[in-house]
Each structure stands twice: as C-alpha cells, then as structure tokens.
Scaffold this motif. Structure first.
Motif, PDB file in Angstrom:
ATOM      1  N   ARG A  60       0.839  -1.213   0.000  1.00  0.00           N
ATOM      2  CA  ARG A  60       0.000   0.000   0.000  1.00  0.00           C
ATOM      3  C   ARG A  60       0.865   1.252   0.000  1.00  0.00           C
ATOM      4  N   GLY A  61       2.011   1.201   0.655  1.00  0.00           N
ATOM      5  CA  GLY A  61       2.937   2.330   0.641  1.00  0.00           C
ATOM      6  C   GLY A  61       3.533   2.546  -0.736  1.00  0.00           C
ATOM      7  N   ILE A  62       3.839   1.443  -1.427  1.00  0.00           N
ATOM      8  CA  ILE A  62       4.356   1.541  -2.789  1.00  0.00           C
ATOM      9  C   ILE A  62       3.316   2.202  -3.692  1.00  0.00           C
ATOM     10  N   GLN A  63       2.076   1.743  -3.596  1.00  0.00           N
ATOM     11  CA  GLN A  63       1.009   2.314  -4.423  1.00  0.00           C
ATOM     12  C   GLN A  63       0.803   3.796  -4.113  1.00  0.00           C
ATOM     13  N   GLU A  64       0.822   4.141  -2.838  1.00  0.00           N
ATOM     14  CA  GLU A  64       0.636   5.545  -2.437  1.00  0.00           C
ATOM     15  C   GLU A  64       1.761   6.413  -2.986  1.00  0.00           C
ATOM     16  N   ALA A  65       3.005   5.936  -2.892  1.00  0.00           N
ATOM     17  CA  ALA A  65       4.138   6.700  -3.411  1.00  0.00           C
ATOM     18  C   ALA A  65       4.037   6.857  -4.930  1.00  0.00           C
ATOM     19  N   LEU A  66       3.681   5.787  -5.619  1.00  0.00           N
ATOM     20  CA  LEU A  66       3.558   5.878  -7.075  1.00  0.00           C
ATOM     21  C   LEU A  66       2.530   6.927  -7.477  1.00  0.00           C
ATOM     22  N   ARG A  67       1.398   6.942  -6.797  1.00  0.00           N
ATOM     23  CA  ARG A  67       0.323   7.873  -7.155  1.00  0.00           C
ATOM     24  C   ARG A  67       0.580   9.299  -6.664  1.00  0.00           C
ATOM     25  N   THR A  68       0.966   9.444  -5.398  1.00  0.00           N
ATOM     26  CA  THR A  68       1.038  10.762  -4.766  1.00  0.00           C
ATOM     27  C   THR A  68       2.355  11.480  -5.008  1.00  0.00           C
ATOM     28  N   ILE A  69       3.445  10.766  -4.922  1.00  0.00           N
ATOM     29  CA  ILE A  69       4.760  11.404  -5.053  1.00  0.00           C
ATOM     30  C   ILE A  69       5.217  11.445  -6.501  1.00  0.00           C
ATOM     31  N   ASN A  73       0.277   7.056 -11.986  1.00  0.00           N
ATOM     32  CA  ASN A  73      -1.008   6.365 -11.827  1.00  0.00           C
ATOM     33  C   ASN A  73      -1.149   5.174 -12.758  1.00  0.00           C
ATOM     34  N   GLY A  74      -0.644   5.284 -13.960  1.00  0.00           N
ATOM     35  CA  GLY A  74      -0.730   4.173 -14.906  1.00  0.00           C
ATOM     36  C   GLY A  74       0.015   2.944 -14.408  1.00  0.00           C
ATOM     37  N   LEU A  75       1.199   3.154 -13.871  1.00  0.00           N
ATOM     38  CA  LEU A  75       1.976   2.042 -13.333  1.00  0.00           C
ATOM     39  C   LEU A  75       1.282   1.445 -12.114  1.00  0.00           C
ATOM     40  N   ALA A  76       0.763   2.308 -11.237  1.00  0.00           N
ATOM     41  CA  ALA A  76       0.039   1.819 -10.058  1.00  0.00           C
ATOM     42  C   ALA A  76      -1.187   1.018 -10.479  1.00  0.00           C
ATOM     43  N   ASP A  77      -1.903   1.489 -11.489  1.00  0.00           N
ATOM     44  CA  ASP A  77      -3.065   0.754 -11.997  1.00  0.00           C
ATOM     45  C   ASP A  77      -2.645  -0.607 -12.548  1.00  0.00           C
ATOM     46  N   GLU A  78      -1.545  -0.628 -13.283  1.00  0.00           N
ATOM     47  CA  GLU A  78      -1.068  -1.884 -13.859  1.00  0.00           C
ATOM     48  C   GLU A  78      -0.696  -2.882 -12.760  1.00  0.00           C
ATOM     49  N   LEU A  79      -0.031  -2.410 -11.723  1.00  0.00           N
ATOM     50  CA  LEU A  79       0.384  -3.290 -10.626  1.00  0.00           C
ATOM     51  C   LEU A  79      -0.797  -3.837  -9.845  1.00  0.00           C
ATOM     52  N   THR A  80      -1.868  -3.070  -9.758  1.00  0.00           N
ATOM     53  CA  THR A  80      -3.038  -3.510  -8.993  1.00  0.00           C
ATOM     54  C   THR A  80      -4.085  -4.192  -9.861  1.00  0.00           C
ATOM     55  N   GLY A  81      -3.878  -4.214 -11.170  1.00  0.00           N
ATOM     56  CA  GLY A  81      -4.843  -4.853 -12.060  1.00  0.00           C
ATOM     57  C   GLY A  81      -5.996  -3.956 -12.446  1.00  0.00           C
ATOM     58  N   ALA A  82      -5.958  -2.695 -12.033  1.00  0.00           N
ATOM     59  CA  ALA A  82      -7.006  -1.749 -12.404  1.00  0.00           C
ATOM     60  C   ALA A  82      -6.906  -1.448 -13.896  1.00  0.00           C
ATOM     61  N   ASN A  83      -8.040  -1.302 -14.544  1.00  0.00           N
ATOM     62  CA  ASN A  83      -8.085  -0.989 -15.983  1.00  0.00           C
ATOM     63  C   ASN A  83      -7.329  -2.022 -16.817  1.00  0.00           C
ATOM     64  N   SER A  84      -7.322  -3.279 -16.385  1.00  0.00           N
ATOM     65  CA  SER A  84      -6.573  -4.291 -17.121  1.00  0.00           C
ATOM     66  C   SER A  84      -7.132  -4.500 -18.520  1.00  0.00           C
TER      67      SER A  84
END
Length: 91
Positions: A60-69, A73-84
C-alpha cells in the motif's frame, strides 16, 4: 498519512533476500522484504523468532508513493490490475 509504509515480521530471511515478495495466507503480495535487524544476521545458521526481524515495504505504501509522489497512476493501476482491459487494448 494513514497509509502503512513498512512493517516487520519474523520471516526467515538471509542476505540476498532483499526484493523478495511477502505473501499473505491468501496468496496475495502484501509487501517486499528489504532489510533485517542485526539479530537476523545469525539466521544463516539458526532461526530465532524471538529477536530477529525482517523489514518489509508495504504494498500500500508503494502504491501511495507511485500515485502521490511520482504521479505514476498508470503504473500503479497496472500493478493492482485496475483498468486491465484497457491495458490489453480492450475497452
């Protein structure tokens, strides 16, 4: 500020395990091992869950850093399977 960044466990690790995924009982990746405390150095020879700890970065920290810092967002979506479906060219 409420997103978990790191956690510790009694995982049996040795040098060279950095970057290994941490998996929960459901088979989901929940983090990545990146360090251990000084007591974990003896794990090369004997396991002791009373003192030694493995240190993990929380997924969750990795996802938060990818999105916020990083604004990745595209990479975070890919890692979580969002918009697959979109990633595979399906809409």
């Amino acid at each position: 500020m409420s997103t978990p960044l790191n956690y510790v466990s009694t995982a049996d690790i040795i040098g060279g395990n950095s970057g290994s995924p941490t998996v929960n009982k459901n088979g989901e990746v929940v983090g990545i091992i990146f360090d251990g405390n000084i007591q974990s150095l003896a794990w090369n020879f004997v396991y002791d869950d009373k003192l030694a700890r493995a240190v993990h970065v929380d997924s969750r920290g990795i996802q938060e850093a990818l999105r916020t810092i990083y604004g990745a967002n595209g990479l975070a979506d890919e890692l979580t399977g969002a918009n697959s479906g979109q990633a595979a060219g399906k809409q």
